[in-house]
Design an enzyme around this catalytic site. Structure first.
Site, mmCIF file in Angstrom:
data_model
loop_
_atom_site.group_PDB
_atom_site.id
_atom_site.type_symbol
_atom_site.label_atom_id
_atom_site.label_comp_id
_atom_site.label_asym_id
_atom_site.label_seq_id
_atom_site.Cartn_x
_atom_site.Cartn_y
_atom_site.Cartn_z
ATOM 1 N N GLY A 1 0.799 -1.216 0.000
ATOM 2 C CA GLY A 1 0.000 0.000 0.000
ATOM 3 C C GLY A 1 0.830 1.264 0.000
ATOM 4 C CG HIS B 1 -4.218 14.663 52.109
ATOM 5 N ND1 HIS B 1 -3.377 15.237 51.177
ATOM 6 C CD2 HIS B 1 -4.573 15.655 52.965
ATOM 7 C CE1 HIS B 1 -3.206 16.525 51.475
ATOM 8 N NE2 HIS B 1 -3.929 16.798 52.539
ATOM 9 N NE ARG C 1 -0.355 -14.760 7.701
ATOM 10 C CZ ARG C 1 -0.623 -15.632 8.667
ATOM 11 N NH1 ARG C 1 0.191 -16.653 8.867
ATOM 12 N NH2 ARG C 1 -1.703 -15.496 9.409
ATOM 13 C CB VAL C 2 6.694 -14.063 2.725
ATOM 14 C CG1 VAL C 2 8.179 -14.065 2.352
ATOM 15 C CG2 VAL C 2 6.436 -15.036 3.868
ATOM 16 C CG ASN D 1 -4.826 -0.892 61.846
ATOM 17 O OD1 ASN D 1 -4.957 -1.945 61.246
ATOM 18 N ND2 ASN D 1 -3.913 -0.710 62.790
ATOM 19 C CE LYS E 1 23.459 -7.242 15.946
ATOM 20 N NZ LYS E 1 23.311 -8.710 15.960
#
Length: 514
Positions: A34, A275, A62-63, A418, A136
Site C-alpha cells: 500500500g 489525601h 505475509r512474506v 488501620n 542494531k
C-alpha cells in the site's frame, strides 16, 4: 550519506512529503504494498520491493521483505571490509534509511467485538524484523518509526547531507521502545484471551504517556501520568476535563481513589476524598441530598478535597458545591446551568466521566512499586459475601442496620489501614484512616462523629485483636458493628458486645489497604 531508503508504513501521516524531500536529494526509494501505491500515485519514483528481491510477495503479503537482499543491505557494517565484500559478491546493495511503522495491532484490538483472527492478522512480522535490524546497525542506517521525526531528519540531511550519529542512536532507541510496546500489547491481548488469573514468570507491562506533570507528590519530584492501553471505561484516564487548571499528580491519585469507592454504590452517591482517604460519603434518593450529607459528614476535611458523584450534577447541587473550595468535581455529566455556575471559579477542575460506574476490567492488576521490585495482585473486587455473614452476638441487627453496616463496610474497604468508619443514615459520620493501631483509628472516627454517633454503626477493615474498640463504640452509643472476625481473641469482643447490647456481624473478608 543516504543513497537508498526503504519505506513501508501503515500510518501514512506526512509520508508523501517526506518521500518527496528524499527524492529531491537524489535518494532511491524502495517500497512495499500500500505504501508503494501511495507514493507512486503521488508521482514519486519508487521501486517495488519485489524488483529488489527478485521474489514476489506471497502468502497474502505475509512474506515480502524477509529476504537477504533486504536484511543484508540493512545489517552490513560499512566499516567492516569483509561485510562489504560479501554483499558485493552476493549482489546486495546497502540500504541507508528505513522508514517503517507497524500493522495497526492496537487499533484492531480496541475495536468492539474484534475476532481473534483479525487480531492475529494484524501482528506485523517483517516490519519489526527490519526495524530491529536497522536499529542494531544504527551507525550506518537511519531508522525512523515515528512520523514526528521526519522534520528533524530532513533538516539534518539538508544541512550536512547525512543524519548525525547522535540522532541515529536516539532513533534506534525509539525503535526498541516501539517494538517492545508492540510486542507487550500482543502478549497482554493473548494473556487476556486465555481467560485465567495469569501471573507469568516474567512480566512486561506497557503504558502510554497522557501528560507530563508539573511535579509529583512534592514540588522537587518529577512526574508523568501514563495510561494502560485498552478498556478504560470508568477510569480516571478516560475522564474528559471540561474546565479548570491542569491536573496534578495528587489530584489524579485522589480522584482514582474516589472513583474506586464510588463504584461500590449504585444508588445516588457522593464521595469526598482528601489525601487518598474518604472524608465524607453519603447515599440518598437524589444527588443533591447525597452531596449535602457528604459535606455535612465532615465540612472541615472536604475543603480542598475531591468530589465524585455517580449522577448528573444539576444547578442546585452545583450552587451548593460552589459555596466551598474543592479541587475537582467528577461526574457522569453536568447540566449547562451547572457548568455555568461551577465554571465561575477559574481553577476548579470539572471532569466528565460518562461510564463512571463501570467496573474495573476483568484481569486488571493492582500494583505497587517497591525498591528493586513490583508487587502485583488481583484487584479487590469483593466487599462482603452476604452468604458468609455470621451473626455472632446475642443481639441480631435488624434489616435497616444491616444496610447501614454494608454501607459502612464499602467505605472502610477504601480507607487506608488501620481503618474504622462510623456511619448512620447512609452517611459517614467519622472516618479513622491509616493508624498504626486500631483503637486510635476508632477514637478518631468516633471523635469526628461526636454526638451523632448515638445509634450509629461501625465498620472495621480487619478484626479486633482486643475488645477496646467495642468498649469505645459502646461509650459512643454505637448499636452495631461489622468486621471480618478471625482473631484468636474474637470471643472477648463478642462478650463485650453482649455486655452492652451491641449487635456484631463477621464477614470473613479482610480489606487491608496500604
Amino acid at each position: 550519506m543516504v543513497k537508498r531508503a526503504l519505506i513501508s508504513v501503515s500510518d501514512k501521516t506526512g509520508i508523501v512529503d517526506f518521500a518527496k524531500e528524499l527524492q529531491g536529494m537524489g535518494v532511491e526509494i524502495i517500497s512495499t504494498g500500500g505504501t508503494y501505491k501511495t507514493l507512486n500515485d503521488a508521482g514519486i519514483k519508487v521501486i517495488n520491493i519485489s524488483d529488489i528481491t527478485g521474489f514476489p510477495e506471497c502468502l497474502d503479503g505475509r512474506v515480502k521483505t524477509l529476504h537477504p537482499k533486504v536484511h543484508g543491505g540493512l545489517l552490513a557494517m560499512r566499516s567492516n571490509p569483509d561485510h562489504m565484500k560479501q554483499i558485493a559478491e552476493l549482489g546486495i546493495e546497502p540500504i541507508d534509511m528505513v522508514i517503517i511503522n507497524l500493522y495497526p495491532f492496537k487499533q484492531t484490538i480496541l475495536k468492539e467485538n474484534v475476532e481473534l483472527h483479525d487480531a492475529i492478522e494484524n501482528i506485523d512480522i517483517g516490519g519489526p524484523t527490519m526495524l530491529r535490524a536497522a536499529a542494531k546497525n544504527y551507525q550506518d542506517v537511519s531508522v525512523i518509526v515515528d512520523p514526528s521525526d521526519y522534520i528533524k531528519v530532513i533538516e539534518e540531511l539538508k544541512s550536512s547531507k547525512d543524519v548525525s550519529l547522535k540522532t541515529k542512536f536516539k532513533l534506534a532507541y525509539k525503535v526498541f521502545e516501539h517494538t517492545c510496546h508492540y510486542d507487550t500489547l500482543i502478549a497482554k491481548y493473548l494473556r487476556e484471551k486465555i481467560g485465567e488469573d495469569n501471573f507469568p514468570e516474567t512480566m512486561t507491562l506497557t503504558f502510554e504517556k497522557v501528560q507530563d506533570m508539573r511535579y509529583g507528590e512534592n514540588p522537587h519530584q518529577k512526574a508523568v501520568f501514563y495510561k494502560e492501553v485498552g478498556a478504560n471505561k470508568g477510569c480516571i484516564t478516560s475522564a474528559k476535563q471540561l474546565h479548570g487548571k491542569e491536573l496534578s499528580y495528587n489530584n489524579i491519585n485522589d480522584a482514582n481513589g474516589a472513583l474506586e469507592l464510588l463504584k461500590e454504590f449504585s444508588e445516588p452517591t457522593v464521595v469526598a476524598v482528601k489525601h487518598a482517604n474518604p472524608c465524607g460519603v453519603a447515599s440518598s434518593d437524589d444527588i443533591y441530598d447525597a452531596y449535602v450529607k457528604a459535606y455535612e459528614a465532615d465540612p472541615v476535611s472536604i475543603f480542598g478535597g475531591i468530589i465524585a458523584a455517580n449522577r448528573e450534577i444539576d444547578i442546585k447541587t452545583a450552587e451548593e458545591i460552589n459555596k466551598i473550595f474543592v479541587e475537582i468535581i467528577i461526574a457522569p455529566s453536568f447540566t449547562d446551568e451547572a457548568m455555568a455556575v461551577l465554571s465561575k471559579k477559574k481553577n476548579i477542575r470539572i471532569m466528565q466521566l460518562e461510564n463512571i460506574g463501570a467496573p474495573v476490567p476483568e484481569g486488571s492488576y493492582d500494583m505497587k512499586k517497591v525498591a528493586g521490585g513490583l508487587l502485583v495482585q488481583n484487584v479487590n473486587r469483593e466487599c462482603v459475601n452476604k452468604e458468609e455473614i455470621k451473626f455472632v452476638t446475642e443481639k441480631r441487627p435488624d434489616e435497616k442496620q444491616i444496610e447501614e453496616l454494608l454501607f459502612a463496610m464499602k467505605v472502610v474497604k477504601h480507607t487506608k489501614s488501620n481503618g474504622i468508619v462510623v456511619a448512620k443514615g447512609k452517611q459517614t459520620l467519622g472516618v479513622g484512616p491509616g493508624q498504626t493501631n486500631r483503637i486510635m483509628a476508632a477514637k478518631i472516627a468516633i471523635e469526628y462523629g461526636g454526638e451523632r454517633t448515638k445509634g450509629a454503626v461501625l465498620a472495621s477493615d480487619a478484626f479486633f485483636p482486643f475488645p477496646d474498640c467495642v468498649e469505645a463504640a459502646a461509650a459512643a452509643g454505637i448499636k452495631a458493628i461489622i468486621q471480618p472476625g478471625g482473631s484468636m481473641n474474637d470471643q472477648a469482643s463478642i462478650d463485650e458486645c453482649n455486655k452492652h447490647g451491641i449487635a456484631m456481624i463477621f464477614t470473613g473478608m479482610r480489606h487491608f489497604k496500604h
